[in-house]
Write a protein that holds these residues in place. Sequence first.
Motif, PDB file in Angstrom:
ATOM      1  N   SER A   1       0.771  -1.042  -0.084  1.00  0.00           N
ATOM      2  CA  SER A   1       0.004  -0.066  -0.035  1.00  0.00           C
ATOM      3  C   SER A   1       0.916   1.210  -0.001  1.00  0.00           C
ATOM      4  O   SER A   1       1.923   1.362   0.221  1.00  0.00           O
ATOM      5  N   GLY A   2       0.379   2.346  -0.306  1.00  0.00           N
ATOM      6  CA  GLY A   2       1.196   3.454  -0.359  1.00  0.00           C
ATOM      7  C   GLY A   2       0.635   4.568  -0.973  1.00  0.00           C
ATOM      8  O   GLY A   2      -0.646   4.729  -1.280  1.00  0.00           O
ATOM      9  N   GLU A   3       1.328   5.895  -0.770  1.00  0.00           N
ATOM     10  CA  GLU A   3       0.729   7.210  -1.340  1.00  0.00           C
ATOM     11  C   GLU A   3       2.003   7.906  -1.947  1.00  0.00           C
ATOM     12  O   GLU A   3       3.120   7.920  -1.556  1.00  0.00           O
ATOM     13  N   ALA A   4       1.683   8.661  -3.237  1.00  0.00           N
ATOM     14  CA  ALA A   4       2.743   9.334  -3.695  1.00  0.00           C
ATOM     15  C   ALA A   4       1.990  10.758  -4.024  1.00  0.00           C
ATOM     16  O   ALA A   4       0.942  10.901  -4.512  1.00  0.00           O
ATOM     17  N   ALA A   5       2.326  11.803  -3.378  1.00  0.00           N
ATOM     18  CA  ALA A   5       1.800  13.340  -3.520  1.00  0.00           C
ATOM     19  C   ALA A   5       2.698  14.124  -3.970  1.00  0.00           C
ATOM     20  O   ALA A   5       4.005  14.046  -4.136  1.00  0.00           O
ATOM     21  N   GLN A   6       1.940  15.028  -4.736  1.00  0.00           N
ATOM     22  CA  GLN A   6       3.022  16.066  -5.580  1.00  0.00           C
ATOM     23  C   GLN A   6       4.077  15.293  -6.629  1.00  0.00           C
ATOM     24  O   GLN A   6       5.011  15.865  -6.887  1.00  0.00           O
ATOM     25  N   VAL A   7       3.572  14.369  -7.306  1.00  0.00           N
ATOM     26  CA  VAL A   7       4.505  13.478  -8.069  1.00  0.00           C
ATOM     27  C   VAL A   7       5.419  14.338  -9.190  1.00  0.00           C
ATOM     28  O   VAL A   7       4.656  15.203  -9.869  1.00  0.00           O
ATOM     29  N   GLY A   8       6.513  14.213  -9.264  1.00  0.00           N
ATOM     30  CA  GLY A   8       7.224  15.132 -10.296  1.00  0.00           C
ATOM     31  C   GLY A   8       7.913  16.367  -9.977  1.00  0.00           C
ATOM     32  O   GLY A   8       8.387  17.164 -10.540  1.00  0.00           O
ATOM     33  N   SER A   9       7.243  16.933  -8.678  1.00  0.00           N
ATOM     34  CA  SER A   9       7.898  18.034  -8.078  1.00  0.00           C
ATOM     35  C   SER A   9       9.082  17.898  -7.211  1.00  0.00           C
ATOM     36  O   SER A   9       9.054  16.845  -6.685  1.00  0.00           O
ATOM     37  N   LYS A  10       9.625  19.136  -6.915  1.00  0.00           N
ATOM     38  CA  LYS A  10      10.580  18.979  -5.839  1.00  0.00           C
ATOM     39  C   LYS A  10      10.031  18.694  -4.608  1.00  0.00           C
ATOM     40  O   LYS A  10      10.894  18.546  -3.499  1.00  0.00           O
ATOM     41  N   THR A  11       8.586  19.010  -4.144  1.00  0.00           N
ATOM     42  CA  THR A  11       8.204  18.496  -2.938  1.00  0.00           C
ATOM     43  C   THR A  11       7.452  17.323  -2.914  1.00  0.00           C
ATOM     44  O   THR A  11       6.478  17.187  -2.156  1.00  0.00           O
ATOM     45  N   ALA A  12       7.591  16.533  -3.681  1.00  0.00           N
ATOM     46  CA  ALA A  12       6.916  15.073  -3.874  1.00  0.00           C
ATOM     47  C   ALA A  12       7.244  14.352  -2.423  1.00  0.00           C
ATOM     48  O   ALA A  12       8.425  14.372  -2.132  1.00  0.00           O
ATOM     49  N   ARG A  13       6.059  13.809  -2.189  1.00  0.00           N
ATOM     50  CA  ARG A  13       6.197  13.114  -1.011  1.00  0.00           C
ATOM     51  C   ARG A  13       5.798  11.518  -1.077  1.00  0.00           C
ATOM     52  O   ARG A  13       4.775  11.188  -1.985  1.00  0.00           O
ATOM     53  N   TYR A  14       6.541  10.346  -0.848  1.00  0.00           N
ATOM     54  CA  TYR A  14       6.058   9.046  -0.978  1.00  0.00           C
ATOM     55  C   TYR A  14       6.085   8.248   0.251  1.00  0.00           C
ATOM     56  O   TYR A  14       6.896   8.452   1.131  1.00  0.00           O
ATOM     57  N   GLU A  15       5.103   7.498   0.267  1.00  0.00           N
ATOM     58  CA  GLU A  15       5.053   6.488   1.621  1.00  0.00           C
ATOM     59  C   GLU A  15       4.616   5.201   1.131  1.00  0.00           C
ATOM     60  O   GLU A  15       3.674   4.986   0.248  1.00  0.00           O
TER      61      GLU A  15
END
Length: 166
Positions: free
Chosen positions: A105-119
């Motif tokens: 399971s997981g989440e990727a936020a703001q994919v492709g930006s310098k502020t991207a977050r992945y879990e």
Amino acid sequence: GHLDVTAARFTLDKLKPVLLDTPVIEPEQASIDASLKVTYAQATLAFDGGLRVSGLALFHPWLAPVPVRQLEALMQVRGQFVPAERRLRLEEAAVTFRGLQLHASGEAAQVGSKTARYEARLKVATVPCQVALEALPRELTPALQGFKLRGNFHLDLHTKIDMADL
């Protein structure tokens, strides 16, 4: 909107032109069936689907010196994508393979930006170590053949990456 796609069981030789430069060999021996449901509502794309493959044979010298044959697996996936937020949420991805069940399971936020977050999280429920060893194809683990293991195997791997705060 709503989209329902079902691919009834078919052999992979139907996809021969697509598989030319891949490790898939003997596509006429492998079969798959799949389904995918996609819904778009309230600016969110939701997806839910599954894929079953059987009789798959793979060969690549980096993988093993001999072909890996008779692979079978069941895969399921469910999640959401919010385009305006560039956020992908994987509620569950499950793979059942040779007696093992992997859950991700997981989440990727703001994919492709310098502020991207992945879990992300990867889990394997507790199984006897011998079951885990036998889940590995013999062709990939020739040096481990004949080993007998005791005890239990369990995996719970969790990772978070924040590109803005490495």
